[in-house]
Design a protein around this motif. Sequence first.
Motif, PDB file in Angstrom:
ATOM      1  N   ARG A  53       4.512  -3.697  13.217  1.00 40.49           N
ATOM      2  CA  ARG A  53       5.487  -4.637  13.764  1.00 40.49           C
ATOM      3  C   ARG A  53       5.335  -6.025  13.139  1.00 40.49           C
ATOM      4  O   ARG A  53       6.312  -6.654  12.750  1.00 40.49           O
ATOM      5  N   LEU A  54       4.090  -6.487  12.998  1.00 41.22           N
ATOM      6  CA  LEU A  54       3.855  -7.788  12.366  1.00 41.22           C
ATOM      7  C   LEU A  54       4.275  -7.756  10.900  1.00 41.22           C
ATOM      8  O   LEU A  54       4.873  -8.724  10.396  1.00 41.22           O
ATOM      9  N   GLU A  55       3.992  -6.664  10.235  1.00 47.21           N
ATOM     10  CA  GLU A  55       4.415  -6.514   8.837  1.00 47.21           C
ATOM     11  C   GLU A  55       5.935  -6.599   8.712  1.00 47.21           C
ATOM     12  O   GLU A  55       6.462  -7.296   7.837  1.00 47.21           O
ATOM     13  N   LEU A  56       6.655  -5.905   9.586  1.00 47.04           N
ATOM     14  CA  LEU A  56       8.115  -5.943   9.531  1.00 47.04           C
ATOM     15  C   LEU A  56       8.660  -7.334   9.841  1.00 47.04           C
ATOM     16  O   LEU A  56       9.646  -7.765   9.234  1.00 47.04           O
ATOM     17  N   TRP A  57       8.036  -8.042  10.775  1.00 50.07           N
ATOM     18  CA  TRP A  57       8.476  -9.414  11.072  1.00 50.07           C
ATOM     19  C   TRP A  57       8.263 -10.328   9.876  1.00 50.07           C
ATOM     20  O   TRP A  57       9.126 -11.158   9.561  1.00 50.07           O
ATOM     21  N   LEU A  58       7.120 -10.196   9.214  1.00 52.86           N
ATOM     22  CA  LEU A  58       6.849 -11.028   8.038  1.00 52.86           C
ATOM     23  C   LEU A  58       7.817 -10.721   6.902  1.00 52.86           C
ATOM     24  O   LEU A  58       8.343 -11.641   6.258  1.00 52.86           O
ATOM     25  N   VAL A  59       8.054  -9.445   6.651  1.00 57.80           N
ATOM     26  CA  VAL A  59       8.982  -9.065   5.578  1.00 57.80           C
ATOM     27  C   VAL A  59      10.394  -9.541   5.899  1.00 57.80           C
ATOM     28  O   VAL A  59      11.092 -10.081   5.035  1.00 57.80           O
ATOM     29  N   THR A  60      10.811  -9.373   7.152  1.00 56.94           N
ATOM     30  CA  THR A  60      12.149  -9.820   7.551  1.00 56.94           C
ATOM     31  C   THR A  60      12.292 -11.331   7.404  1.00 56.94           C
ATOM     32  O   THR A  60      13.303 -11.831   6.900  1.00 56.94           O
ATOM     33  N   GLY A  61      11.283 -12.062   7.826  1.00 53.35           N
ATOM     34  CA  GLY A  61      11.326 -13.516   7.691  1.00 53.35           C
ATOM     35  C   GLY A  61      11.373 -13.964   6.240  1.00 53.35           C
ATOM     36  O   GLY A  61      12.133 -14.876   5.881  1.00 53.35           O
ATOM     37  N   ARG A  76       3.608  -2.472  -2.306  1.00 56.17           N
ATOM     38  CA  ARG A  76       3.008  -1.767  -1.157  1.00 56.17           C
ATOM     39  C   ARG A  76       2.558  -0.373  -1.554  1.00 56.17           C
ATOM     40  O   ARG A  76       1.523   0.113  -1.124  1.00 56.17           O
ATOM     41  N   ARG A  77       3.345   0.281  -2.397  1.00 53.58           N
ATOM     42  CA  ARG A  77       2.990   1.632  -2.833  1.00 53.58           C
ATOM     43  C   ARG A  77       1.795   1.612  -3.787  1.00 53.58           C
ATOM     44  O   ARG A  77       0.921   2.466  -3.706  1.00 53.58           O
ATOM     45  N   LEU A  78       1.764   0.647  -4.694  1.00 54.40           N
ATOM     46  CA  LEU A  78       0.698   0.616  -5.688  1.00 54.40           C
ATOM     47  C   LEU A  78      -0.589   0.014  -5.135  1.00 54.40           C
ATOM     48  O   LEU A  78      -1.682   0.434  -5.523  1.00 54.40           O
ATOM     49  N   PHE A  79      -0.493  -0.967  -4.267  1.00 58.26           N
ATOM     50  CA  PHE A  79      -1.684  -1.663  -3.803  1.00 58.26           C
ATOM     51  C   PHE A  79      -1.826  -1.500  -2.296  1.00 58.26           C
ATOM     52  O   PHE A  79      -2.243  -0.455  -1.837  1.00 58.26           O
ATOM     53  N   ASN A  80      -1.484  -2.512  -1.522  1.00 55.52           N
ATOM     54  CA  ASN A  80      -1.554  -2.427  -0.072  1.00 55.52           C
ATOM     55  C   ASN A  80      -0.639  -3.491   0.525  1.00 55.52           C
ATOM     56  O   ASN A  80       0.025  -4.230  -0.193  1.00 55.52           O
ATOM     57  N   VAL A  81      -0.615  -3.561   1.827  1.00 51.78           N
ATOM     58  CA  VAL A  81       0.331  -4.447   2.513  1.00 51.78           C
ATOM     59  C   VAL A  81       0.067  -5.929   2.237  1.00 51.78           C
ATOM     60  O   VAL A  81       1.009  -6.665   1.929  1.00 51.78           O
ATOM     61  N   PRO A  82      -1.169  -6.426   2.316  1.00 47.69           N
ATOM     62  CA  PRO A  82      -1.355  -7.862   2.037  1.00 47.69           C
ATOM     63  C   PRO A  82      -0.945  -8.262   0.622  1.00 47.69           C
ATOM     64  O   PRO A  82      -0.344  -9.315   0.423  1.00 47.69           O
ATOM     65  N   VAL A  83      -1.240  -7.426  -0.358  1.00 47.33           N
ATOM     66  CA  VAL A  83      -0.841  -7.729  -1.732  1.00 47.33           C
ATOM     67  C   VAL A  83       0.681  -7.712  -1.856  1.00 47.33           C
ATOM     68  O   VAL A  83       1.278  -8.566  -2.528  1.00 47.33           O
ATOM     69  N   ALA A  84       1.330  -6.778  -1.181  1.00 51.63           N
ATOM     70  CA  ALA A  84       2.790  -6.709  -1.224  1.00 51.63           C
ATOM     71  C   ALA A  84       3.413  -7.930  -0.564  1.00 51.63           C
ATOM     72  O   ALA A  84       4.421  -8.459  -1.047  1.00 51.63           O
TER      73      ALA A  84
END
Length: 184
Positions: free
Chosen positions: A19-27, A120-128
């Motif tokens: 949920r936090l990831e989606l909020w950050l990406v949306t923002g 996100r696919r190659l590395f991870n969520v924080p890097v993405a």
Amino acid sequence: MSRRWVVLLAGEGVTLNRRLELWLVTGLLLLAAILRLWNLAELPPGFNVDELAYIGITEAVRSGDVAVYYVAPDGTGRAGLYGVLNSVITGLAGDGLIGYRLLPAFAGLVTLALLYALARRLFNVPVALVALAIGVVNLQLVLLARSGTATALVPLLVLLVLYVLARAFNLRQEIRFHTPVTLT
């Protein structure tokens, strides 16, 4: 650099709930949309020579003159794919300062979404998230998305190819080497 910062930058031990990831990406994508669409009709002011050449190609396609290759008024040759795509957009949104720049603006937003998905696919969520945040405020990407030229589609096409390649190959399982059992 201390071990703690290396761990945080590499994303080891950093867990974000979905949920936090989606909020950050949306923002971040909303900020990108604001930067790319705000005052689109006035900045940059008017059309430059390249934009006028692509507008001529778009209008030729809209009038029924569809070709693979066009000769611009300045004597240079240009491909027709951008003109075909832009004629569809201007047919829906209308021509004018905004209509001719909508395709690059939307291509810039899709480019950022693909950048996030690939990282996100190659590395991870924080890097993405870091890659997306840098792409959102990158001046070159913002200016490219605000220009009415075919060059605005290049990052989108490159990221699309890289994403398809990343999806096609097995990146999750570790590949183990097996020693051959035959004598030769």
